[in-house]
Design a protein around this motif. Structure first.
Motif, PDB file in Angstrom:
ATOM      1  N   MET A   7       0.836  -1.202   0.000  1.00 58.35           N
ATOM      2  CA  MET A   7       0.000   0.000   0.000  1.00 58.35           C
ATOM      3  C   MET A   7       0.874   1.257   0.000  1.00 58.35           C
ATOM      4  O   MET A   7       0.592   2.218  -0.726  1.00 58.35           O
ATOM      5  N   ALA A   8       1.951   1.260   0.790  1.00 56.70           N
ATOM      6  CA  ALA A   8       2.858   2.404   0.835  1.00 56.70           C
ATOM      7  C   ALA A   8       3.512   2.628  -0.528  1.00 56.70           C
ATOM      8  O   ALA A   8       3.685   3.770  -0.962  1.00 56.70           O
ATOM      9  N   GLN A   9       3.875   1.553  -1.212  1.00 62.10           N
ATOM     10  CA  GLN A   9       4.474   1.677  -2.538  1.00 62.10           C
ATOM     11  C   GLN A   9       3.493   2.290  -3.533  1.00 62.10           C
ATOM     12  O   GLN A   9       3.866   3.158  -4.336  1.00 62.10           O
ATOM     13  N   LEU A  10       2.231   1.844  -3.475  1.00 62.09           N
ATOM     14  CA  LEU A  10       1.225   2.378  -4.397  1.00 62.09           C
ATOM     15  C   LEU A  10       1.008   3.875  -4.172  1.00 62.09           C
ATOM     16  O   LEU A  10       0.902   4.650  -5.129  1.00 62.09           O
ATOM     17  N   ILE A  58       6.374   0.286  10.707  1.00 59.25           N
ATOM     18  CA  ILE A  58       7.488   1.099  10.221  1.00 59.25           C
ATOM     19  C   ILE A  58       8.533   1.189  11.311  1.00 59.25           C
ATOM     20  O   ILE A  58       8.249   1.635  12.428  1.00 59.25           O
ATOM     21  N   LYS A  59       9.735   0.766  10.996  1.00 55.86           N
ATOM     22  CA  LYS A  59      10.837   0.837  11.943  1.00 55.86           C
ATOM     23  C   LYS A  59      12.061   1.383  11.221  1.00 55.86           C
ATOM     24  O   LYS A  59      12.641   0.723  10.373  1.00 55.86           O
ATOM     25  N   ILE A 109      10.414   2.956   2.338  1.00 55.60           N
ATOM     26  CA  ILE A 109      10.142   1.900   1.355  1.00 55.60           C
ATOM     27  C   ILE A 109      11.435   1.418   0.694  1.00 55.60           C
ATOM     28  O   ILE A 109      11.624   0.220   0.460  1.00 55.60           O
ATOM     29  N   SER A 110      12.348   2.334   0.403  1.00 55.94           N
ATOM     30  CA  SER A 110      13.603   1.948  -0.235  1.00 55.94           C
ATOM     31  C   SER A 110      14.449   1.077   0.677  1.00 55.94           C
ATOM     32  O   SER A 110      15.206   0.219   0.201  1.00 55.94           O
ATOM     33  N   GLU A 114      14.680  -2.612  -2.187  1.00 55.09           N
ATOM     34  CA  GLU A 114      15.719  -1.869  -2.886  1.00 55.09           C
ATOM     35  C   GLU A 114      15.301  -1.481  -4.311  1.00 55.09           C
ATOM     36  O   GLU A 114      15.733  -0.459  -4.832  1.00 55.09           O
ATOM     37  N   ARG A 115      14.464  -2.304  -4.939  1.00 57.93           N
ATOM     38  CA  ARG A 115      14.068  -2.030  -6.318  1.00 57.93           C
ATOM     39  C   ARG A 115      13.061  -0.888  -6.423  1.00 57.93           C
ATOM     40  O   ARG A 115      12.839  -0.357  -7.510  1.00 57.93           O
ATOM     41  N   PHE A 116      12.448  -0.506  -5.297  1.00 56.15           N
ATOM     42  CA  PHE A 116      11.449   0.556  -5.343  1.00 56.15           C
ATOM     43  C   PHE A 116      12.058   1.872  -5.805  1.00 56.15           C
ATOM     44  O   PHE A 116      11.452   2.599  -6.594  1.00 56.15           O
ATOM     45  N   ALA A 117      13.249   2.189  -5.291  1.00 56.99           N
ATOM     46  CA  ALA A 117      13.913   3.435  -5.693  1.00 56.99           C
ATOM     47  C   ALA A 117      14.188   3.436  -7.190  1.00 56.99           C
ATOM     48  O   ALA A 117      13.985   4.446  -7.879  1.00 56.99           O
ATOM     49  N   GLN A 118      14.639   2.314  -7.713  1.00 58.89           N
ATOM     50  CA  GLN A 118      14.918   2.214  -9.144  1.00 58.89           C
ATOM     51  C   GLN A 118      13.642   2.405  -9.967  1.00 58.89           C
ATOM     52  O   GLN A 118      13.640   3.114 -10.975  1.00 58.89           O
ATOM     53  N   LYS A 119      12.545   1.780  -9.533  1.00 57.10           N
ATOM     54  CA  LYS A 119      11.272   1.934 -10.237  1.00 57.10           C
ATOM     55  C   LYS A 119      10.791   3.387 -10.195  1.00 57.10           C
ATOM     56  O   LYS A 119      10.267   3.903 -11.181  1.00 57.10           O
ATOM     57  N   SER A 120      10.975   4.019  -9.043  1.00 61.41           N
ATOM     58  CA  SER A 120      10.524   5.402  -8.887  1.00 61.41           C
ATOM     59  C   SER A 120      11.302   6.335  -9.808  1.00 61.41           C
ATOM     60  O   SER A 120      10.722   7.211 -10.458  1.00 61.41           O
ATOM     61  N   ILE A 121      12.617   6.143  -9.867  1.00 57.91           N
ATOM     62  CA  ILE A 121      13.436   6.995 -10.724  1.00 57.91           C
ATOM     63  C   ILE A 121      13.098   6.754 -12.189  1.00 57.91           C
ATOM     64  O   ILE A 121      13.063   7.690 -12.999  1.00 57.91           O
TER      65      ILE A 121
END
Length: 327
Positions: A7-10, A58-59, A109-110, A114-121
């Motif tokens: 949900m946070a990624q979306l 979240i930690k 999220i990153s 780790e792939r979230f940052a790449q997808k976002s960029i």
């Protein structure tokens, strides 16, 4: 991956186009632009982050950068609260709050994926490509892009675009200056996980983003971008992870492409970027005096309230600027 993280990624990916294209008109009675929609989605983001913190989903540690951001946000909030023009600070202050929220969301999220940052960029690169195409269309076919601006831009933003257009400046429709460095990180930080086609796309966005900034024809943006590129290359060159990378080829290709582009602008278009940097004595003197006057005005404004300030974004209201009407 947990449902919360998905949900946070979306929400994060949904925020990207709103952050990048903040002044696009929307055909709704209340949500008249992405400016308003961004603030509603950001409120949802507050609820999500709050829920994650309360339920301990979240930690993460704030770190020096996180603490610094919160202190800065607190200082701006206090300053705006004691300002004589609190309503005028709301727009800038709300965007500052949103930026800090998004920073913490992407930081979390990153760290989990780790792939979230790449997808976002990569998503930002696509948005940048749209901006670059739009800027080039403004250069090639002004009537076409004026009609596009009129239909997609919100409120007086369209008039501001036309005003700058008449001065030989093509404003980008997206946050190109803030995000234009991301393709470089996409090329380098993704390591070997991206293909040659994706690397080519990243380099094309890097070149195109700089060209869009050049079309803005503002010296401070262009010089700051060049300085930023140099600093990034110097820092990454010293980093152990990137020591074996060939930075020179990327820098060389970028320099050649920009040199040819500036030559083309100077010879065949009304965007005379070289003349902006060719400082005649009178132009330099007037420009320097104008900037000295800005400093004097800002000092005078600050002296009226040294402890709390006057609130972010209020300089133009206290400095009595010249009002220029656009019809």
């Amino acid at each position: 991956m947990s449902k919360f993280n998905k949900m946070a990624q979306l929400v994060g990916l949904g925020l990207l186009p709103l952050l990048y294209l903040e002044k696009i008109a929307l055909p709704f009675p209340i949500l008249t632009s992405t400016y308003h929609l961004l603030r509603i989605v950001s409120f949802l983001l507050v609820l999500i982050l709050g829920y994650g913190l309360v339920t301990k989903k979240i930690k993460f540690t704030l770190g020096l950068s996180g603490v610094s951001l919160l202190i800065y946000l607190l200082s701006q909030t206090v300053s705006s609260a004691f300002s004589h023009l609190p309503k005028e600070t709301l727009g800038t202050l709300s965007l500052l709050y949103i930026s800090v929220l998004v920073y913490f969301l992407f930081f979390y999220i990153s760290s989990v994926n780790e792939r979230f940052a790449q997808k976002s960029i990569f998503a930002i690169c696509i948005l940048m490509a749209i901006t670059v195409i739009t800027s080039f269309l403004a250069l090639i076919s002004p009537p076409l892009i004026e009609s596009v601006w009129k239909n997609i831009l919100w409120g007086n933003v369209y008039k501001s675009f036309l005003f700058d257009f008449g001065r030989g400046r093509i404003r980008p429709i997206g946050a190109i200056f803030v995000t234009s460095f991301l393709p470089l990180y996409y090329i380098l930080a993704a390591n070997r996980s991206i293909s040659r086609k994706q690397q080519f796309f990243g380099k094309s966005c890097l070149d195109g983003g700089f060209m869009a900034i050049i079309l803005m024809n503002y010296r401070n943006y262009i010089l700051n971008y060049i300085l930023g590129i140099i600093i990034i290359f110097l820092v990454l060159e010293k980093h152990k992870k990137y020591k074996r990378r060939n930075f020179f080829s990327t820098f060389f290709i970028l320099s050649i492409a920009l040199g040819l582009f500036i030559t083309f602008l100077q010879l065949f278009t009304p965007v005379k970027i070289v003349e902006r940097f060719y400082l005649h004595k009178n132009d330099f003197r007037e420009s320097a005096i104008a900037r000295i006057q800005f400093i004097k005005d800002a000092t005078g404004i600050a002296s009226k309230n040294l402890i709390f300030g006057t609130g972010t974004g209020t300089y133009e209201y206290f400095s009595n600027p010249i009002k220029i009407g656009v019809t």
